[in-house]
Design a protein around this motif. Structure first.
Motif, PDB file in Angstrom:
ATOM      1  N   ASN A 121       0.744  -0.911  -0.090  1.00  0.00           N
ATOM      2  CA  ASN A 121      -0.017  -0.226   0.337  1.00  0.00           C
ATOM      3  C   ASN A 121       0.680   1.114   0.038  1.00  0.00           C
ATOM      4  O   ASN A 121       0.561   2.541   0.372  1.00  0.00           O
ATOM      5  N   VAL A 122       1.900   1.815  -0.693  1.00  0.00           N
ATOM      6  CA  VAL A 122       2.590   2.080  -0.906  1.00  0.00           C
ATOM      7  C   VAL A 122       3.281   2.689  -2.599  1.00  0.00           C
ATOM      8  O   VAL A 122       2.693   1.964  -3.377  1.00  0.00           O
ATOM      9  N   PRO A 123       3.631   3.798  -2.831  1.00  0.00           N
ATOM     10  CA  PRO A 123       3.635   3.882  -4.407  1.00  0.00           C
ATOM     11  C   PRO A 123       5.112   3.231  -5.126  1.00  0.00           C
ATOM     12  O   PRO A 123       5.683   2.969  -3.997  1.00  0.00           O
ATOM     13  N   VAL A 124       4.491   3.300  -5.795  1.00  0.00           N
ATOM     14  CA  VAL A 124       6.237   1.885  -6.750  1.00  0.00           C
ATOM     15  C   VAL A 124       7.386   2.488  -6.632  1.00  0.00           C
ATOM     16  O   VAL A 124       7.883   1.893  -6.051  1.00  0.00           O
ATOM     17  N   ALA A 125       7.494   3.939  -6.972  1.00  0.00           N
ATOM     18  CA  ALA A 125       8.543   4.125  -6.267  1.00  0.00           C
ATOM     19  C   ALA A 125       8.831   4.633  -5.122  1.00  0.00           C
ATOM     20  O   ALA A 125      10.493   3.897  -4.928  1.00  0.00           O
ATOM     21  N   ASP A 126       8.282   5.034  -3.997  1.00  0.00           N
ATOM     22  CA  ASP A 126       8.780   3.956  -2.685  1.00  0.00           C
ATOM     23  C   ASP A 126       8.819   2.541  -2.555  1.00  0.00           C
ATOM     24  O   ASP A 126      10.008   2.120  -2.237  1.00  0.00           O
ATOM     25  N   ALA A 127       8.536   1.608  -2.527  1.00  0.00           N
ATOM     26  CA  ALA A 127       8.383   0.238  -2.486  1.00  0.00           C
ATOM     27  C   ALA A 127       9.698  -0.080  -3.479  1.00  0.00           C
ATOM     28  O   ALA A 127      10.156  -0.813  -3.001  1.00  0.00           O
ATOM     29  N   MET A 128      10.328   0.547  -4.706  1.00  0.00           N
ATOM     30  CA  MET A 128      11.263   0.160  -5.323  1.00  0.00           C
ATOM     31  C   MET A 128      12.470   0.342  -5.002  1.00  0.00           C
ATOM     32  O   MET A 128      13.039  -0.889  -4.873  1.00  0.00           O
ATOM     33  N   LYS A 129      12.309   1.437  -4.062  1.00  0.00           N
ATOM     34  CA  LYS A 129      13.442   1.776  -2.829  1.00  0.00           C
ATOM     35  C   LYS A 129      13.612   0.780  -1.736  1.00  0.00           C
ATOM     36  O   LYS A 129      14.803   0.853  -1.796  1.00  0.00           O
ATOM     37  N   ARG A 130      12.575   0.366  -1.226  1.00  0.00           N
ATOM     38  CA  ARG A 130      12.729  -0.548  -0.418  1.00  0.00           C
ATOM     39  C   ARG A 130      13.292  -1.775  -0.802  1.00  0.00           C
ATOM     40  O   ARG A 130      13.886  -2.471  -0.161  1.00  0.00           O
ATOM     41  N   LEU A 131      13.189  -2.422  -1.827  1.00  0.00           N
ATOM     42  CA  LEU A 131      13.509  -3.213  -2.946  1.00  0.00           C
ATOM     43  C   LEU A 131      14.481  -3.169  -2.584  1.00  0.00           C
ATOM     44  O   LEU A 131      15.585  -4.304  -2.497  1.00  0.00           O
ATOM     45  N   GLU A 132      15.335  -1.730  -3.257  1.00  0.00           N
ATOM     46  CA  GLU A 132      16.938  -1.706  -3.792  1.00  0.00           C
ATOM     47  C   GLU A 132      17.760  -1.523  -2.238  1.00  0.00           C
ATOM     48  O   GLU A 132      19.106  -2.578  -2.281  1.00  0.00           O
ATOM     49  N   ALA A 133      17.257  -1.931  -1.141  1.00  0.00           N
ATOM     50  CA  ALA A 133      18.347  -2.147   0.629  1.00  0.00           C
ATOM     51  C   ALA A 133      18.356  -2.837   0.881  1.00  0.00           C
ATOM     52  O   ALA A 133      19.035  -3.264   1.922  1.00  0.00           O
ATOM     53  N   SER A 134      17.285  -4.122   0.094  1.00  0.00           N
ATOM     54  CA  SER A 134      17.387  -5.451   0.696  1.00  0.00           C
ATOM     55  C   SER A 134      18.467  -6.217   0.097  1.00  0.00           C
ATOM     56  O   SER A 134      18.839  -6.055  -0.858  1.00  0.00           O
ATOM     57  N   ASP A 135      18.329  -7.431   0.207  1.00  0.00           N
ATOM     58  CA  ASP A 135      19.609  -7.883   0.773  1.00  0.00           C
ATOM     59  C   ASP A 135      19.386  -9.256  -0.450  1.00  0.00           C
ATOM     60  O   ASP A 135      19.565 -10.399  -0.711  1.00  0.00           O
TER      61      ASP A 135
END
Length: 321
Positions: free
Chosen positions: A215-229
């Motif tokens: 339930n967040v904008p796609v851009a925010d979701a991708m940023k959190r994805l990119e912060a993951s391992d």
């Protein structure tokens, strides 16, 4: 294939062209195909409802009725209508396209075909495409017609891999392994299995933390994805496939875990496979072997570019134009 893979599909214009209209935009597939087909020399546009989380379509309308009426108005200007999913109109309702002598492709993206709803398009469709390989088993829902798997394309240009050299310093020093899970529908993605497995892995000593992104904008979701391992995608026992989230993670060189049936896919896929009941054990194994993550990430990115570049999908469809 290395980083040059991104440009391998460029400058592939064809000698003949068509006027193509894509209808609907599940997972941005309609948009990506239309733009790749333009690179091949076609006139290719998208008709869809406006969505603030997606690129703007060429033509918009609100609601099922609005899309249908706009499609009927636009159809005379195109040679081929490529409908994604369903628009709530039966094959009989689409009959005017036949009267106009328009070619028609149907492209199913999941629930409408599994649940046998909105599939009467097959009465008109010249070709029927599906977005995931498990859908090939549902030919009976479209009168026994041939189904053709077109792997979902994703935005490739401008997407960089994560810097594993930089982040391994922290991981080798004992920093928690950052796991991300992006459920669109928790029941479908098997989110309860993910939560239970991460808790069990922690109790058994795994150094992991979990970020549930929804339930967040796609851009925010991708940023959190990119912060993951590490990304855990589909963990449901009912759907042994990967989704678009998996492709997005692999494109960024982030390893992925799914409850996947490898036999469904045409070539070896670098996704880590684990059943729901074995996910905690798999997380413990990955935590003990963190040094393998960069290699798995590299393989994942190469696979995503090779199999999910928009131009690859467009060229597969090109065979049927």
């Amino acid at each position: 294939m290395g980083e040059q893979s991104i440009s391998l599909f460029a400058n592939n214009a064809i000698g003949t062209w068509m006027r193509i209209l894509h209808v609907n935009n599940q997972a941005s597939v309609g948009y990506l195909l239309s733009r790749a087909q333009r690179e091949l020399g076609h006139v290719s546009d998208l008709l869809a409802q406006p969505n603030p989380y997606q690129r703007a379509p060429d033509h918009t309308a609100e609601g099922v009725k609005g899309i249908f009426l706009k499609l009927m108005a636009l159809a005379p200007g195109y040679d081929l209508i490529h409908v994604h999913g369903g628009i709530g109109i039966s094959g009989v309702g689409m009959a005017p396209l036949k009267v106009l002598r328009k070619r028609f492709f149907a492209h199913y993206h999941g629930s409408e075909l599994r649940s046998d709803i909105q599939t009467s398009f097959h009465m008109l469709a010249e070709r029927i495409f599906v977005s995931t390989p498990d859908l090939l088993a549902f030919s009976g829902h479209v009168g026994g017609r041939e189904l053709i798997h077109i792997p979902n394309p994703v935005f490739v240009e401008g997407v960089e891999p994560v810097d594993w050299e930089a982040r391994m310093a922290g991981l080798e020093g004992g920093a928690p392994l950052r796991i991300v899970h992006l459920p669109s529908v928790r029941e479908v993605k098997g989110t309860d299995f993910v939560l239970k497995a991460v808790e069990e892995a922690r109790e058994r000593g795994a150094r992991v933390e979990l970020d549930i992104v929804e339930n967040v904008p796609v851009a925010d979701a991708m940023k959190r994805l990119e912060a993951s391992d590490l990304c855990i995608d589909w963990m449901s026992p009912d759907y042994r496939i990967h989704g678009v989230v998996s492709i997005e993670a692999m494109l960024r060189a982030i390893p992925v875990i799914c409850n996947i049936d490898r036999t469904l896919y045409p070539e070896e896929i670098p996704i880590i496979s684990a059943p729901p009941g074995g996910l905690a054990e798999k997380l413990l194994e990955i935590d003990r072997m963190r040094e393998e993550l960069p290699r798995r990430g590299k393989l994942s990115r190469e696979y995503a570019i090779r199999m999910h570049h928009p131009m690859k999908a467009a060229r597969m469809i090109e065979e049927y134009l």
